[in-house]
Design an enzyme around this catalytic site. Structure first.
Site, short mmCIF file in Angstrom:
data_model
loop_
_atom_site.label_atom_id
_atom_site.label_comp_id
_atom_site.label_asym_id
_atom_site.label_seq_id
_atom_site.Cartn_x
_atom_site.Cartn_y
_atom_site.Cartn_z
CG ASP A 11 -53.10 59.59 3.51
OD1 ASP A 11 -51.90 59.42 3.26
OD2 ASP A 11 -54.00 58.84 3.08
CG ASP A 13 -52.03 57.79 -2.68
OD1 ASP A 13 -52.32 57.91 -3.88
OD2 ASP A 13 -50.88 57.93 -2.25
CG ASP A 170 -57.33 56.92 3.19
OD1 ASP A 170 -57.43 55.90 2.50
OD2 ASP A 170 -56.27 57.54 3.34
#
Length: 213
Positions: A11, A13, A170
């Site tokens: 991922d 961000d 996250d």
């Protein structure tokens, strides 16, 4: 039977750079200026996805029971965001993991629900762009996470099977997308996502510095 590990899919961000916490702070400030509290649990609904789960402009209008100037809020949020973000830096362990993976011949990709300009811009700014063989963003799919389309497209482009890859995420939305694509997922929560519920993950890391190949 688990195949040989061939790829890491990241991922962007909140995992490579913490671009998420400053957004929360920016909108929290704007809400406070209107006398409304923005809880982290509410904001976190849109982490790793689009504004479909929680739309901060519309929710503020609901709380105030009146329309707001969306363009003004957008500009103000961007100003506050830039102030909180400051000089963006790579999160702990990212660079070391990328170097170690490259040494081992593990292929690298990014699959992000953000826009192409956003992801490419930061990766280039941070000197990370050339590490990744494949970079897919919201511009490449019809549906972003938690839909698995981004991950399925990335697997296809890499030419690897789901059990030959590991995803690093996250957010719960990202984890759901990885699970739906059938890929093992290691979660690395940040300040905004640390208190959220993560289910069905392979491993939980406090940072990518804990990841050893």
């Amino acid at each position: 039977m688990v195949q040989k590990l061939k790829a890491f899919i990241f991922d962007f961000d909140g995992l490579i750079v913490d671009t998420e916490t400053p957004w929360y702070y920016a909108f929290r400030d704007i809400y406070e200026e209107h006398g409304v509290e923005l809880g982290l649990e509410l904001w976190s609904k849109n982490v790793g996805t689009s504004f479909e789960e929680f739309h901060p402009y519309r929710y503020l209008e609901q709380m105030l029971q009146k329309e707001i100037n969306h363009e003004q809020v957008r500009l103000l949020s961007e100003q506050k965001y830039e102030a909180y973000l400051g000089q963006a830096s790579i999160l702990p362990g990212v660079l070391e993991l990328l170097d170690a993976a490259r040494e081992k011949g593990i292929r690298l990709a990014v699959a992000s629900s953000s826009t192409r300009d956003w992801v490419h811009g930061y990766l280039q700014k941070l000197g990370l762009f050339d590490y990744f063989e494949v970079i897919h963003t919201s511009d490449d799919v019809k549906r972003v996470k938690p839909d698995p389309e981004l991950y399925l497209l990335t697997l296809q482009k890499l030419g690897v099977e789901a059990d030959e890859a590991i995803v690093f995420e996250d957010s719960p939305n990202g984890l759901k997308a990885a699970n739906a694509a059938g890929i093992r997922c290691y979660i690395v929560p940040n300040e905004v996502t640390r208190g959220l519920e993560f289910t069905m993950h392979e491993r939980r890391l406090s940072s990518l510095a804990e990841m050893k190949i």
